[in-house]
Design a protein around this motif. Structure first.
Motif, PDB file in Angstrom:
ATOM      1  N   HIS A 168      27.830  43.540  68.385  1.00  0.00           N
ATOM      2  CA  HIS A 168      28.139  42.861  67.631  1.00  0.00           C
ATOM      3  C   HIS A 168      29.584  43.228  66.771  1.00  0.00           C
ATOM      4  O   HIS A 168      29.730  44.005  66.169  1.00  0.00           O
ATOM      5  N   THR A 169      30.628  42.073  67.195  1.00  0.00           N
ATOM      6  CA  THR A 169      31.999  42.576  67.253  1.00  0.00           C
ATOM      7  C   THR A 169      32.666  41.392  65.937  1.00  0.00           C
ATOM      8  O   THR A 169      31.779  40.099  65.960  1.00  0.00           O
ATOM      9  N   VAL A 170      32.660  41.947  64.646  1.00  0.00           N
ATOM     10  CA  VAL A 170      33.339  41.683  63.355  1.00  0.00           C
ATOM     11  C   VAL A 170      34.180  41.279  63.298  1.00  0.00           C
ATOM     12  O   VAL A 170      35.172  42.896  62.473  1.00  0.00           O
ATOM     13  N   GLU A 171      35.289  40.478  63.196  1.00  0.00           N
ATOM     14  CA  GLU A 171      36.614  40.300  62.888  1.00  0.00           C
ATOM     15  C   GLU A 171      37.044  39.125  61.572  1.00  0.00           C
ATOM     16  O   GLU A 171      36.125  38.571  61.727  1.00  0.00           O
ATOM     17  N   ILE A 172      38.573  40.552  61.064  1.00  0.00           N
ATOM     18  CA  ILE A 172      38.258  38.768  59.754  1.00  0.00           C
ATOM     19  C   ILE A 172      39.759  39.066  60.610  1.00  0.00           C
ATOM     20  O   ILE A 172      40.795  39.498  60.355  1.00  0.00           O
ATOM     21  N   GLN A 173      40.404  37.499  60.561  1.00  0.00           N
ATOM     22  CA  GLN A 173      41.243  37.106  60.587  1.00  0.00           C
ATOM     23  C   GLN A 173      42.003  35.953  59.050  1.00  0.00           C
ATOM     24  O   GLN A 173      41.847  35.539  58.537  1.00  0.00           O
ATOM     25  N   THR A 174      43.458  36.009  59.180  1.00  0.00           N
ATOM     26  CA  THR A 174      44.359  35.610  57.673  1.00  0.00           C
ATOM     27  C   THR A 174      45.493  35.130  58.586  1.00  0.00           C
ATOM     28  O   THR A 174      45.496  35.398  59.527  1.00  0.00           O
ATOM     29  N   ARG A 175      45.732  34.228  57.492  1.00  0.00           N
ATOM     30  CA  ARG A 175      46.945  33.403  57.654  1.00  0.00           C
ATOM     31  C   ARG A 175      47.961  32.785  56.424  1.00  0.00           C
ATOM     32  O   ARG A 175      46.735  32.287  55.650  1.00  0.00           O
ATOM     33  N   PHE A 176      49.000  32.549  56.716  1.00  0.00           N
ATOM     34  CA  PHE A 176      49.774  32.227  55.375  1.00  0.00           C
ATOM     35  C   PHE A 176      50.450  30.284  55.734  1.00  0.00           C
ATOM     36  O   PHE A 176      50.869  30.413  57.213  1.00  0.00           O
ATOM     37  N   LEU A 177      49.858  30.120  55.199  1.00  0.00           N
ATOM     38  CA  LEU A 177      50.198  27.838  55.068  1.00  0.00           C
ATOM     39  C   LEU A 177      51.497  28.394  53.530  1.00  0.00           C
ATOM     40  O   LEU A 177      51.037  28.276  52.615  1.00  0.00           O
ATOM     41  N   PHE A 178      52.676  27.215  53.895  1.00  0.00           N
ATOM     42  CA  PHE A 178      53.703  27.238  53.101  1.00  0.00           C
ATOM     43  C   PHE A 178      54.426  26.649  53.044  1.00  0.00           C
ATOM     44  O   PHE A 178      55.011  26.007  54.859  1.00  0.00           O
ATOM     45  N   ASN A 179      55.060  25.866  52.315  1.00  0.00           N
ATOM     46  CA  ASN A 179      56.293  24.590  52.298  1.00  0.00           C
ATOM     47  C   ASN A 179      57.054  24.412  51.351  1.00  0.00           C
ATOM     48  O   ASN A 179      56.615  25.029  49.766  1.00  0.00           O
ATOM     49  N   ASN A 180      57.996  24.035  51.501  1.00  0.00           N
ATOM     50  CA  ASN A 180      59.101  24.147  50.370  1.00  0.00           C
ATOM     51  C   ASN A 180      60.049  22.831  50.479  1.00  0.00           C
ATOM     52  O   ASN A 180      60.719  22.627  51.700  1.00  0.00           O
ATOM     53  N   SER A 181      60.047  21.969  49.431  1.00  0.00           N
ATOM     54  CA  SER A 181      60.769  21.210  49.961  1.00  0.00           C
ATOM     55  C   SER A 181      61.774  20.427  47.920  1.00  0.00           C
ATOM     56  O   SER A 181      61.170  21.752  47.519  1.00  0.00           O
ATOM     57  N   ARG A 182      62.820  20.521  48.166  1.00  0.00           N
ATOM     58  CA  ARG A 182      63.816  20.209  47.598  1.00  0.00           C
ATOM     59  C   ARG A 182      64.792  19.117  47.365  1.00  0.00           C
ATOM     60  O   ARG A 182      65.340  19.008  48.750  1.00  0.00           O
TER      61      ARG A 182
END
Length: 208
Positions: A168-182
């Motif tokens: 069995h193959t086990v993977e960890i995946q990540t990502r960045f969520l971001f937002n800027n308002s000015r």
């Protein structure tokens, strides 16, 4: 020159030994645990937006061949940092506003399928860090700079029930969520880091 065996029994024994050796070499040893680690940093720095659904990327993976095919404990740990920076000001009276959001999100896949974090719910995404900040200022020849930073060691454990025998193959995946308002004469940016990380997988036999 081809050698002939005068004794047919010797020939049969040699063939049998070769066949048995081939079977042994083809087998993969069963393992109740596996691990992976990395010191590579995943980073993001931006004054914009990631969009509502950025892609996940695999940061660690390993494989395990549990002899019983029972349940898996899967634990991911990492050092993280999230930061928000804003600067506001004006030489004239003006209202300024900023809003920053940055999150580090992850999920675990077993054989390519996301693992739910709390069955029977199908939710699979986990927030390692989540920073949300808003600022506003009524400025008159005034400047304001704000920096917020947080982070530390983060960890989460998934339980995958009844995986079955085999590899069995086990993977960890990540990502960045971001937002800027000015608004008006404001500047806003975010930064985030996923630092050294580890992945451990262990076969267990849980009760019903």
């Amino acid at each position: 020159m081809m050698r002939r065996f005068s004794n047919p029994l010797v020939f049969v024994l040699i063939v049998a030994v070769l066949l048995c050796s081939g079977v042994v070499f083809a087998q993969q040893p069963a393992a109740k645990a596996a691990a992976a680690s990395s010191v590579v940093n995943e980073t993001v720095f931006s004054a914009g937006s990631s969009g509502p659904d950025p892609a996940f990327e695999t940061v660690l993976s390993t494989s395990v061949r549990p002899p019983g095919g029972h349940d898996l404990f899967i634990t991911f740990s990492a050092q993280t940092i999230v930061q928000a920076l804003s600067s506001q000001g004006s030489f004239f009276f003006r209202f300024t506003f900023t809003a920053e959001q940055v999150a580090i999100q992850m999920r675990c896949l077993v054989d390519g399928v996301p693992v739910a974090i709390a069955p029977p719910s199908t939710l699979a995404n986990v927030n390692l860090d989540n920073l949300v900040r808003t600022t506003n200022q009524f400025a008159f020849r005034d400047f304001l700079t704000l920096v917020t930073e947080e982070g530390g060691a983060r960890s989460f454990t998934w339980i995958k029930r009844d995986v079955g025998v085999g590899v069995h193959t086990v993977e960890i995946q990540t990502r960045f969520l971001f937002n800027n308002s000015r608004f008006f004469s404001s500047f806003s940016s975010i930064a985030a880091v996923i630092g050294p990380k580890t992945l451990t997988v262990e076969e267990v036999m849980l009760g019903p």
